[in-house]
Design an enzyme around this catalytic site. Structure first.
Site, PDB file in Angstrom:
ATOM      1  NE  ARG A 181       7.043 -28.065  -8.270  1.00  0.00           N
ATOM      2  CZ  ARG A 181       7.358 -27.979  -9.537  1.00  0.00           C
ATOM      3  NH1 ARG A 181       7.073 -28.969 -10.361  1.00  0.00           N
ATOM      4  NH2 ARG A 181       7.958 -26.899 -10.033  1.00  0.00           N
ATOM      5  CD  GLU A 228       9.169 -25.317  -5.952  1.00  0.00           C
ATOM      6  OE1 GLU A 228       8.385 -25.910  -6.700  1.00  0.00           O
ATOM      7  OE2 GLU A 228       8.791 -24.570  -5.038  1.00  0.00           O
TER       8      GLU A 228
END
Length: 443
Positions: free
Chosen positions: A400, A325
C-alpha cells in the site's frame, strides 16, 4: 512474481494528459483467503473462481497444503479437497507478511492435535498476534510466544467455548476464530473486551464478510451484541465461491483518474458488498471526482466509472475506521489536493505491514507534503502538486505504501521508489498495469 527489492521510477503525466482506461482488477485478497480457508474446512470438495493470484494467496494455499488440503488448478479455477483430518506439518508454515495467513491458519492448525510452527518475513515479528494466541490458549492450545515465530501445541485437544480478547488492533483475530469455530468441539463465542475503555474493533466490514461467507456455507452465526459473535458447532458445508474484484486494490487506479483527470473504469464492481474498499467512491466524490456505477447486471455487478476534475479538493475529516486499508491512497490524494484532510479512526494501522501512519508521514514529508500524525490518524495540509518535489520514497515492504508513491509520482516528477516488488502481495504485475494506465494518458 517480481524480483525482490526492485527500485522503480514512478511515471508522471503532465497537465492535460488525462487517463482513459478500463482496469480489470484481480480478485479480493480478503475474500480469496477466506474462501480458501472455508474450502479447506468444508465437508467436501469445492471450486473457487476469480481467486487472487498473489503472494498472500500463494502463502495461504501453501499453508493449507501443509495441513493436508489438496488444491489443484484447472482453467484458472482452484479445485479444493479438504483432508479427512488436518495433518501436522513437518516444516514450519511460512506466513510471509500476510496477516490473514498468520492469523487464520493457527486457528485451523489447532485441529490437527499436534505441534505446528509458524515463521514469517523479518517485519512479520512486529505484527500483533497476542490476542489470537491468547484465545487459542483459552481453548487449550499452548503457545511458546506471542508473536512470530512461534510454535503452538494442540496435543491436549480443545475445550471450552467462550474466549475474551482485545480485538482493537485487528478484526482478523475475530474472523480467524469464527472461520474455524464450527469445527471446534463446542463451537465458539468470541467477546471483544478492550483493554482501553471504548476501543472498538477496526475494519468491521471484514467481519461482516466473514459472517456472510460462513452463512453461505451453512454455518449458524449469531451476534447477540455488537462485541460478541457466536458460532454453533457443526459441519461447514462445501460450496463453490466466486471471488469479487479487490476494491481496495482498485482504489489506486480510480484515484489516478481523480489526480490526472480523464476516466478509469473498473468492471465487476458490486452494487452491494462487505468490502471496506467500496468507501473509496465516497472519498473520491467528496474530493471532486464524478463516480457512476453503470450497466448493473442481474447479479448486482456493473462497471464503476470515475472521471476526475482536477484540482482535487481536501475533504476535511475522513473516518476510515471501517476501511483503513484505503489510508495510503487517501493520504496520497490529500497531499495532492488543495485544502486540509484529517484521516481518523486508523490508529490500528500502526500494526499493519509496517507502522503505516509513521511511514506515510515520513514519505509524504520527504516530497514536501505537510503531514502530521494524530493519535488515530493523519492531518494533511494540501497545497496542490506544485508544492511537492520529486524525491526518493520508501515502501517498507508494504504494497500500500508503494501505491502511495505511484500516485504522488503521477503528478510530481522525480519520485523514485525503493521497492516496487512488494506490490506482488496483492497484484502480480502492478508495474505493468500502472504503465498501461499511464500510457493511456499519453496516447
Amino acid at each position: 512474481m517480481i524480483a525482490a527489492m526492485t527500485s522503480w521510477s514512478a511515471p508522471t503525466l503532465t497537465a492535460g494528459e488525462g487517463v482513459d482506461a478500463t482496469v480489470v482488477v484481480p480478485g479480493s485478497k480478503s475474500e480469496t483467503n477466506r474462501a480458501l480457508v472455508l474450502a479447506a474446512l468444508s465437508d467436501g470438495p469445492s471450486v473457487i473462481t476469480g481467486g487472487l493470484s498473489s503472494r498472500d494467496a500463494d502463502l495461504m494455499r501453501a499453508a493449507l497444503a501443509q495441513l493436508g488440503t489438496d488444491i489443484g488448478e484447472v482453467d484458472g479455477a482452484w479445485h479444493v479437497t479438504p483432508p479427512t483430518r488436518f495433518t501436522v506439518p513437518t516444516e514450519p508454515i511460512d506466513c510471509g507478511l500476510a496477516g490473514t495467513v498468520m492469523r487464520f491458519v493457527p486457528a485451523i492448525a489447532v485441529l490437527n492435535g499436534g505441534r505446528t510452527s509458524f515463521v514469517g518475513d523479518p517485519h512479520a515479528s512486529v505484527r500483533p498476534m497476542g490476542p489470537l494466541l491468547s484465545a487459542l490458549r483459552q481453548l487449550g492450545a499452548g503457545t511458546d510466544a506471542d508473536a512470530l515465530p512461534f510454535t503452538q501445541d494442540a496435543s491436549g485437544g480443545l475445550s471450552g467455548r467462550r474466549v475474551e480478547i482485545d480485538s482493537s488492533t485487528s478484526s482478523q483475530y475475530v474472523s480467524a476464530l469464527l472461520l474455524a469455530g464450527a469445527r471446534y468441539p463446542d463451537g465458539i463465542e468470541v467477546a471483544h473486551v478492550p483493554t482501553a475503555p471504548g476501543a472498538d474493533v477496526p475494519s468491521r466490514p471484514h467481519i461482516d464478510m466473514t459472517v456472510t461467507m460462513l452463512r453461505r456455507h451453512g454455518v449458524t452465526v449469531t451476534t447477540p451484541d455488537p462485541n460478541t459473535w457466536q458460532v454453533s458447532p457443526g459441519p461447514i458445508v462445501a460450496a463453490d465461491e466466486q471471488v469479487e474484484p479487490d476494491l481496495t486494490s482498485a482504489s489506486v487506479f480510480l484515484a489516478a483518474a481523480a489526480i490526472a483527470g480523464g476516466t478509469v473504469r473498473v468492471p465487476g464492481w458490486p452494487e452491494q458488498t462487505t468490502q471496506g474498499g467500496a468507501a473509496i467512491v465516497e472519498v473520491l466524490t467528496r474530493m471532486g471526482a464524478d463516480c457512476t456505477l453503470e450497466g448493473v447486471d442481474g447479479g448486482g455487478h456493473g462497471t464503476l466509472r470515475v472521471t476526475g476534475n482536477p484540482p482535487l479538493v481536501g475533504p476535511g475529516e475522513v473516518n476510515l475506521q471501517a476501511s483503513s486499508e484505503l489510508t495510503p491512497v487517501v493520504a496520497a490524494l490529500a497531499a495532492l489536493a488543495e485544502g486540509t484532510t484529517t484521516i481518523t479512526g486508523v490508529a490500528h494501522i500502526r500494526g499493519h505491514e509496517t507502522d503505516r501512519l509513521a511511514a506515510l508521514a515520513a514519505e509524504l514529508g520527504a516530497v514536501g507534503a505537510e503531514v502530521s500524525e494524530t493519535p488515530d490518524g493523519l492531518h494533511i495540509v494540501g497545497r496542490g502538486p506544485g508544492a511537492l518535489r520529486g524525491a526518493p520514497m520508501k515502501a517498507y515492504a508494504d504494497h500500500r505504501l508503494a501505491h502511495t508513491a505511484a500516485l504522488v509520482g503521477l503528478a510530481v516528477p522525480g519520485v523514485e521508489l525503493d521497492d516496487i516488488a512488494c506490490t506482488s502481495k496483492t497484484i502480480a504485475d502492478f508495474p505493468g498495469m500502472w504503465d498501461e494506465l499511464v500510457g493511456s494518458g499519453r496516447g
